[in-house]
Scaffold this motif. Structure first.
Motif, PDB file in Angstrom:
ATOM      1  N   GLU A 182       0.340  -0.928  -0.221  1.00  0.00           N
ATOM      2  CA  GLU A 182      -0.061  -0.458  -0.045  1.00  0.00           C
ATOM      3  C   GLU A 182       0.909   1.039  -0.253  1.00  0.00           C
ATOM      4  O   GLU A 182       2.326   1.093   0.542  1.00  0.00           O
ATOM      5  CB  GLU A 182      -0.900   0.133   1.259  1.00  0.00           C
ATOM      6  CG  GLU A 182      -1.984  -1.451   0.930  1.00  0.00           C
ATOM      7  CD  GLU A 182      -3.294  -1.151   2.598  1.00  0.00           C
ATOM      8  OE1 GLU A 182      -3.424  -1.823   2.423  1.00  0.00           O
ATOM      9  OE2 GLU A 182      -2.077  -0.376   3.415  1.00  0.00           O
ATOM     10  N   LYS A 184       0.569   5.198   1.361  1.00  0.00           N
ATOM     11  CA  LYS A 184      -0.051   6.108   2.584  1.00  0.00           C
ATOM     12  C   LYS A 184       0.187   7.268   2.532  1.00  0.00           C
ATOM     13  O   LYS A 184       1.455   7.790   2.933  1.00  0.00           O
ATOM     14  CB  LYS A 184       0.007   4.929   3.292  1.00  0.00           C
ATOM     15  CG  LYS A 184      -1.181   3.780   3.312  1.00  0.00           C
ATOM     16  CD  LYS A 184      -0.993   3.254   4.801  1.00  0.00           C
ATOM     17  CE  LYS A 184      -2.400   2.287   5.024  1.00  0.00           C
ATOM     18  NZ  LYS A 184      -2.302   1.694   6.486  1.00  0.00           N
ATOM     19  N   PRO A 202      -2.300   0.261  -4.198  1.00  0.00           N
ATOM     20  CA  PRO A 202      -3.245   1.528  -4.026  1.00  0.00           C
ATOM     21  C   PRO A 202      -2.872   2.160  -3.202  1.00  0.00           C
ATOM     22  O   PRO A 202      -2.174   1.941  -2.558  1.00  0.00           O
ATOM     23  CB  PRO A 202      -4.180   0.451  -2.954  1.00  0.00           C
ATOM     24  CG  PRO A 202      -4.263  -0.491  -2.786  1.00  0.00           C
ATOM     25  CD  PRO A 202      -2.775  -0.737  -3.336  1.00  0.00           C
ATOM     26  N   PHE A 204      -3.853   5.453  -0.877  1.00  0.00           N
ATOM     27  CA  PHE A 204      -4.328   6.206   0.059  1.00  0.00           C
ATOM     28  C   PHE A 204      -4.422   6.972   0.734  1.00  0.00           C
ATOM     29  O   PHE A 204      -2.707   7.498   1.170  1.00  0.00           O
ATOM     30  CB  PHE A 204      -4.419   4.600   1.836  1.00  0.00           C
ATOM     31  CG  PHE A 204      -5.446   3.310   0.811  1.00  0.00           C
ATOM     32  CD1 PHE A 204      -6.490   3.478   1.099  1.00  0.00           C
ATOM     33  CD2 PHE A 204      -4.570   2.817   0.904  1.00  0.00           C
ATOM     34  CE1 PHE A 204      -7.155   2.052   0.831  1.00  0.00           C
ATOM     35  CE2 PHE A 204      -4.325   1.472   0.668  1.00  0.00           C
ATOM     36  CZ  PHE A 204      -5.794   1.112   0.457  1.00  0.00           C
ATOM     37  N   THR A 212      -9.235   8.967   0.703  1.00  0.00           N
ATOM     38  CA  THR A 212      -9.063   8.431  -0.078  1.00  0.00           C
ATOM     39  C   THR A 212      -8.925   6.967  -1.168  1.00  0.00           C
ATOM     40  O   THR A 212      -7.473   8.014  -0.925  1.00  0.00           O
ATOM     41  CB  THR A 212      -9.289  10.002  -1.254  1.00  0.00           C
ATOM     42  OG1 THR A 212     -10.224  10.876  -0.569  1.00  0.00           O
ATOM     43  CG2 THR A 212      -9.407   9.523  -2.568  1.00  0.00           C
ATOM     44  N   ARG A 213      -9.436   6.482  -1.860  1.00  0.00           N
ATOM     45  CA  ARG A 213      -8.737   5.297  -2.247  1.00  0.00           C
ATOM     46  C   ARG A 213      -8.407   5.802  -3.443  1.00  0.00           C
ATOM     47  O   ARG A 213      -9.455   5.264  -4.887  1.00  0.00           O
ATOM     48  CB  ARG A 213      -8.942   3.876  -2.116  1.00  0.00           C
ATOM     49  CG  ARG A 213      -8.163   2.938  -2.300  1.00  0.00           C
ATOM     50  CD  ARG A 213      -8.967   1.402  -2.341  1.00  0.00           C
ATOM     51  NE  ARG A 213      -8.292  -0.264  -2.254  1.00  0.00           N
ATOM     52  CZ  ARG A 213      -8.065  -0.008  -3.535  1.00  0.00           C
ATOM     53  NH1 ARG A 213      -9.034  -0.135  -4.397  1.00  0.00           N
ATOM     54  NH2 ARG A 213      -7.252  -0.936  -3.807  1.00  0.00           N
ATOM     55  N   GLU A 256     -19.201   4.200   1.785  1.00  0.00           N
ATOM     56  CA  GLU A 256     -18.373   4.657   0.871  1.00  0.00           C
ATOM     57  C   GLU A 256     -18.310   4.541  -0.326  1.00  0.00           C
ATOM     58  O   GLU A 256     -19.669   4.653  -0.720  1.00  0.00           O
ATOM     59  CB  GLU A 256     -17.575   2.937   0.610  1.00  0.00           C
ATOM     60  CG  GLU A 256     -16.328   2.716  -0.839  1.00  0.00           C
ATOM     61  CD  GLU A 256     -15.915   1.375  -0.471  1.00  0.00           C
ATOM     62  OE1 GLU A 256     -14.564   1.218   0.419  1.00  0.00           O
ATOM     63  OE2 GLU A 256     -16.064  -0.038  -0.543  1.00  0.00           O
TER      64      GLU A 256
END
Length: 373
Positions: A182, A184, A202, A204, A212-213, A256
């Motif tokens: 991830e 972040k 992803p 974040f 928010t992703r 979400e």
């Protein structure tokens, strides 16, 4: 000073005069911050010791016996939940309580928690703010913080090639290198993000009450802690916005929301509501807040390179120095709409050829080139 390399317990740090001075006065004569960031496990232990030390400054408070009993139950419920999530937490708590020197600190910390509980549960408000400081304290990766105290936006390039246009009076915390599966970062204020695509990793953005992703896209987040709303506006791609998990007491209201280009989300703190705007042109506030970077087109068909550079300058509020005489007759056809700033510059330089390269130094960009092929 080398002794601290052997510190393995909270007591080691709390008994260190240099460490106490650093935490209480921010006077870092012995380079504690640099030493802490060298190791993620060490950073976690240092943060725990710092919080215990700061708790010693919590003022006393007067509560009834009933209030104390209720707060005690609430506090130990929190400790039990933390024990489940963190290995060995129980033994750590017991060791602290069994240590004579630290018993005073533990008592003060408890009464600090009691005071916090009393204030939270006896003050009626529908507004709950998760602060940037709280979010950053939950991360132990050794973050870099950049603060924009100027009146101009600043460009930040992340290790994965993503870029962030950080607005004035804003902060961004991020790791020097993204590790794990991830990515972040933590925002206080306003920033425009262009994320490098990586479906396996992803991205974040933690901004107060919302997370928010994204995988690879461009969007703006406005999240000032002293304003009533938090806003997310998407320029390209797709993002998912949800409430922050720190709002455990509001988990039943967790939502979400999926946003597509030219859509936005307004999170209203008063009442904890998510308002989705499917067409930002119909929202007067959002329509007036759209900046150059969100309006300008990065689709170029046989456009002079000098004009492309001018467009980038207007969008990112940067200054680009390049050899005008060598590039004045160069034209390009390219699409740069969904690329972070570093990637835009790489594509331009590669298209020009002839050993063309760029260098970024804050908001200053220098292009070196022998001209176009």
């Amino acid at each position: 000073m080398q002794e601290r390399n052997n510190y393995t317990e909270l007591e080691d740090f709390l008994a260190d005069e240099s460490f106490r001075r650093w935490v209480q006065t921010e006077e870092d004569l012995d380079r504690w911050e640099e030493w802490t960031l060298e190791n993620s496990k060490r950073a976690k232990l240092v943060e725990e010791a710092r919080l215990w030390l700061l708790a010693m400054n919590v003022p006393e408070t007067t509560l009834s016996q009933a209030d104390i009993q209720l707060a005690l139950e609430s506090t130990w419920n929190k400790i039990e939940r933390k024990e489940i999530a963190q290995k060995g937490a129980n033994s750590l708590v017991l060791k602290l309580w069994n240590n004579y020197w630290l018993s005073g600190a533990a008592a003060i910390l408890f009464f600090g928690l009691v005071a916090s509980w009393y204030f939270t549960n006896n003050t009626k408000t529908d507004t709950i703010v998760v602060t940037y400081k709280e979010l950053v304290s939950e991360n132990y990766e050794g973050l870099v913080e950049q603060t924009n105290n100027t009146n101009k936006s600043q460009i930040i390039t992340l290790s994965d090639g993503s870029s962030v246009l950080l607005k004035p009076n804003s902060k961004l915390s991020y790791p020097k290198i993204f590790i794990g599966n991830e990515r972040k970062v933590y925002l206080s204020g306003e920033g425009f993000f262009e994320i490098s695509k990586n479906p396996q990793k992803p991205f974040f953005v933690f901004a107060n009450e919302i997370v928010t992703r994204v995988v690879g896209t461009s969007f703006r987040i406005k999240a000032y802690s002293d304003q009533p709303n938090v806003e997310v506006l998407v320029r390209t791609g797709k993002v998912t916005v949800r409430s922050n998990e720190l709002l455990t007491n509001l988990s039943s209201k967790r939502k979400e929301v999926v946003l597509l280009p030219n859509q936005a989300l307004r999170f209203v703190r008063q009442g904890f509501t998510f308002n989705k705007i499917t067409d930002i042109t119909l929202d007067e506030s959002l329509a007036h807040s759209v900046g150059n970077i969100e309006q300008l087109s990065f689709e170029f068909t046989d456009i002079p390179v000098t004009q492309i550079f001018k467009t980038i300058e207007q969008a990112y509020l940067v200054k680009i120095d390049f050899p005008h005489s060598k590039l004045k007759d160069c034209h390009l056809t390219t699409s740069l709409s969904d690329q972070p700033l570093p990637e835009k510059l790489k594509i331009i330089c590669k298209s020009l050829g002839n050993n063309t390269s760029y260098e970024m130094n804050g908001n200053q960009i220098i292009i070196t080139s022998n001209g176009c092929e």
